[in-house]
Design a protein around this motif. Structure first.
Motif, PDB file in Angstrom:
ATOM      1  N   ILE A   1       3.841  -1.309   4.666  1.00  0.00           N
ATOM      2  CA  ILE A   1       5.043  -0.706   5.237  1.00  0.00           C
ATOM      3  C   ILE A   1       5.375   0.623   4.562  1.00  0.00           C
ATOM      4  CG2 ILE A   1       7.559  -0.986   5.420  1.00  0.00           C
ATOM      5  CD1 ILE A   1       6.942  -4.039   5.854  1.00  0.00           C
ATOM      6  N   SER A   2       5.275   0.670   3.234  1.00  0.00           N
ATOM      7  CA  SER A   2       5.684   1.885   2.520  1.00  0.00           C
ATOM      8  C   SER A   2       4.655   3.018   2.584  1.00  0.00           C
ATOM      9  CB  SER A   2       6.039   1.564   1.068  1.00  0.00           C
ATOM     10  OG  SER A   2       4.913   1.053   0.388  1.00  0.00           O
ATOM     11  N   HIS A   3       3.366   2.688   2.704  1.00  0.00           N
ATOM     12  CA  HIS A   3       2.328   3.723   2.670  1.00  0.00           C
ATOM     13  C   HIS A   3       1.645   3.970   4.014  1.00  0.00           C
ATOM     14  CE1 HIS A   3       2.366   4.227  -1.707  1.00  0.00           C
ATOM     15  NE2 HIS A   3       2.525   2.915  -1.779  1.00  0.00           N
ATOM     16  N   LEU A   4       1.753   3.030   4.960  1.00  0.00           N
ATOM     17  CA  LEU A   4       1.084   3.126   6.258  1.00  0.00           C
ATOM     18  C   LEU A   4      -0.368   3.620   6.127  1.00  0.00           C
ATOM     19  CD1 LEU A   4       4.006   4.568   8.420  1.00  0.00           C
ATOM     20  CD2 LEU A   4       3.227   2.190   8.282  1.00  0.00           C
ATOM     21  N   PRO A   5      -1.227   2.808   5.477  1.00  0.00           N
ATOM     22  CA  PRO A   5      -2.623   3.208   5.298  1.00  0.00           C
ATOM     23  C   PRO A   5      -3.363   3.275   6.636  1.00  0.00           C
ATOM     24  CG  PRO A   5      -2.351   0.900   4.755  1.00  0.00           C
ATOM     25  CD  PRO A   5      -0.973   1.451   4.990  1.00  0.00           C
ATOM     26  N   ASP A   6      -4.532   3.899   6.636  1.00  0.00           N
ATOM     27  CA  ASP A   6      -5.329   4.020   7.862  1.00  0.00           C
ATOM     28  C   ASP A   6      -6.052   2.718   8.187  1.00  0.00           C
ATOM     29  OD1 ASP A   6      -4.986   6.963   8.447  1.00  0.00           O
ATOM     30  OD2 ASP A   6      -5.713   7.032   6.378  1.00  0.00           O
ATOM     31  N   VAL A   7      -6.454   1.976   7.155  1.00  0.00           N
ATOM     32  CA  VAL A   7      -7.161   0.698   7.312  1.00  0.00           C
ATOM     33  C   VAL A   7      -6.735  -0.220   6.163  1.00  0.00           C
ATOM     34  CG1 VAL A   7      -9.445  -0.446   7.330  1.00  0.00           C
ATOM     35  CG2 VAL A   7      -9.189   1.814   8.375  1.00  0.00           C
ATOM     36  N   ILE A   8      -6.727  -1.538   6.428  1.00  0.00           N
ATOM     37  CA  ILE A   8      -6.450  -2.522   5.385  1.00  0.00           C
ATOM     38  C   ILE A   8      -7.655  -3.452   5.271  1.00  0.00           C
ATOM     39  CG2 ILE A   8      -5.012  -4.498   4.692  1.00  0.00           C
ATOM     40  CD1 ILE A   8      -2.677  -3.124   6.226  1.00  0.00           C
ATOM     41  N   LEU A   9      -8.124  -3.656   4.031  1.00  0.00           N
ATOM     42  CA  LEU A   9      -9.165  -4.640   3.742  1.00  0.00           C
ATOM     43  C   LEU A   9      -8.455  -5.826   3.095  1.00  0.00           C
ATOM     44  CD1 LEU A   9     -11.982  -2.360   2.248  1.00  0.00           C
ATOM     45  CD2 LEU A   9     -11.531  -2.950   4.648  1.00  0.00           C
ATOM     46  N   MET A  10      -8.583  -7.003   3.703  1.00  0.00           N
ATOM     47  CA  MET A  10      -7.771  -8.163   3.332  1.00  0.00           C
ATOM     48  C   MET A  10      -8.620  -9.354   2.890  1.00  0.00           C
ATOM     49  SD  MET A  10      -4.517  -9.444   3.572  1.00  0.00           S
ATOM     50  CE  MET A  10      -3.646  -8.494   4.830  1.00  0.00           C
ATOM     51  N   ASP A  11      -8.361  -9.828   1.683  1.00  0.00           N
ATOM     52  CA  ASP A  11      -8.960 -11.083   1.218  1.00  0.00           C
ATOM     53  C   ASP A  11      -8.183 -12.222   1.880  1.00  0.00           C
ATOM     54  OD1 ASP A  11     -10.465 -12.921  -0.278  1.00  0.00           O
ATOM     55  OD2 ASP A  11      -9.150 -12.784  -2.021  1.00  0.00           O
ATOM     56  N   VAL A  12      -8.749 -13.426   1.891  1.00  0.00           N
ATOM     57  CA  VAL A  12      -8.034 -14.568   2.470  1.00  0.00           C
ATOM     58  C   VAL A  12      -7.424 -15.446   1.395  1.00  0.00           C
ATOM     59  CG1 VAL A  12      -8.258 -16.711   3.793  1.00  0.00           C
ATOM     60  CG2 VAL A  12      -9.354 -14.627   4.609  1.00  0.00           C
ATOM     61  N   VAL A  13      -8.228 -15.864   0.417  1.00  0.00           N
ATOM     62  CA  VAL A  13      -7.761 -16.831  -0.573  1.00  0.00           C
ATOM     63  C   VAL A  13      -7.014 -16.104  -1.696  1.00  0.00           C
ATOM     64  CG1 VAL A  13      -8.452 -18.674  -2.145  1.00  0.00           C
ATOM     65  CG2 VAL A  13      -9.713 -18.317  -0.016  1.00  0.00           C
ATOM     66  N   MET A  14      -5.685 -16.160  -1.614  1.00  0.00           N
ATOM     67  CA  MET A  14      -4.822 -15.517  -2.616  1.00  0.00           C
ATOM     68  C   MET A  14      -3.612 -16.402  -2.847  1.00  0.00           C
ATOM     69  SD  MET A  14      -4.815 -11.499  -1.442  1.00  0.00           S
ATOM     70  CE  MET A  14      -4.383 -11.796   0.269  1.00  0.00           C
ATOM     71  N   PRO A  15      -2.984 -16.298  -4.035  1.00  0.00           N
ATOM     72  CA  PRO A  15      -1.777 -17.093  -4.309  1.00  0.00           C
ATOM     73  C   PRO A  15      -0.582 -16.590  -3.489  1.00  0.00           C
ATOM     74  CG  PRO A  15      -2.209 -15.573  -6.108  1.00  0.00           C
ATOM     75  CD  PRO A  15      -3.375 -15.467  -5.162  1.00  0.00           C
ATOM     76  N   GLU A  16       0.420 -17.414  -3.369  1.00  0.00           N
ATOM     77  CA  GLU A  16       1.668 -17.115  -2.664  1.00  0.00           C
ATOM     78  C   GLU A  16       1.442 -16.975  -1.163  1.00  0.00           C
ATOM     79  OE1 GLU A  16       3.793 -13.929  -4.820  1.00  0.00           O
ATOM     80  OE2 GLU A  16       2.702 -14.686  -6.553  1.00  0.00           O
ATOM     81  N   MET A  17       1.081 -15.771  -0.703  1.00  0.00           N
ATOM     82  CA  MET A  17       0.845 -15.535   0.723  1.00  0.00           C
ATOM     83  C   MET A  17      -0.646 -15.263   0.918  1.00  0.00           C
ATOM     84  SD  MET A  17       2.242 -12.437   3.152  1.00  0.00           S
ATOM     85  CE  MET A  17       3.949 -12.959   3.192  1.00  0.00           C
TER      86      MET A  17
END
Length: 120
Positions: A42-58
């Motif tokens: 939300i704060s940086h509005l990157p061009d692409v996001i690379l997302m891991d799946v297994v992470m704590p919390e969310m």
């Protein structure tokens, strides 16, 4: 310069992404979990996001859903990159809004191709 937000809780994976992306002239933003990643999207509005799946919390599926459902960040393509390599994981990831789903360990050439493809 193209900005890529990497959301991954593993310092060693983050270092690999940082090296690959910097070498290919991308600006890299880093988030250590889904919650932090959503805030940075939300704060940086990157061009692409690379997302891991297994992470704590969310986890990455939850973060992908949150980012793709927010009108301010819905336009940002998300590539899930995970050790989870079952077909059900791929289908679920795409259902949450991911454009692509890659598995670790990551192949640099494949990653660059996918980033170019989702940016088109």
């Amino acid at each position: 310069m193209t900005t890529i937000l990497v959301i991954d809780d593993s310092p060693s994976e983050m270092a690999k992404f940082r090296d690959i992306l910097a070498k290919n002239n991308f600006r890299v933003l880093e988030a250590a979990n889904g919650e932090e990643g959503c805030a940075m999207a939300i704060s940086h509005l990157p061009d692409v996001i690379l997302m891991d799946v297994v992470m704590p919390e969310m986890n990455g599926f939850q973060a992908t859903r949150k980012i793709t459902r927010d009108k301010n960040t819905a336009h940002i393509p998300i590539v899930i990159i995970s050790t989870k390599n079952q077909e059900t994981d791929r289908v679920w990831g795409k259902r949450q809004g991911a454009k692509e789903y890659l598995t670790k360990p990551i192949n640099e050439a494949e990653l660059m191709q996918v980033i170019r493809t989702v940016m088109e």
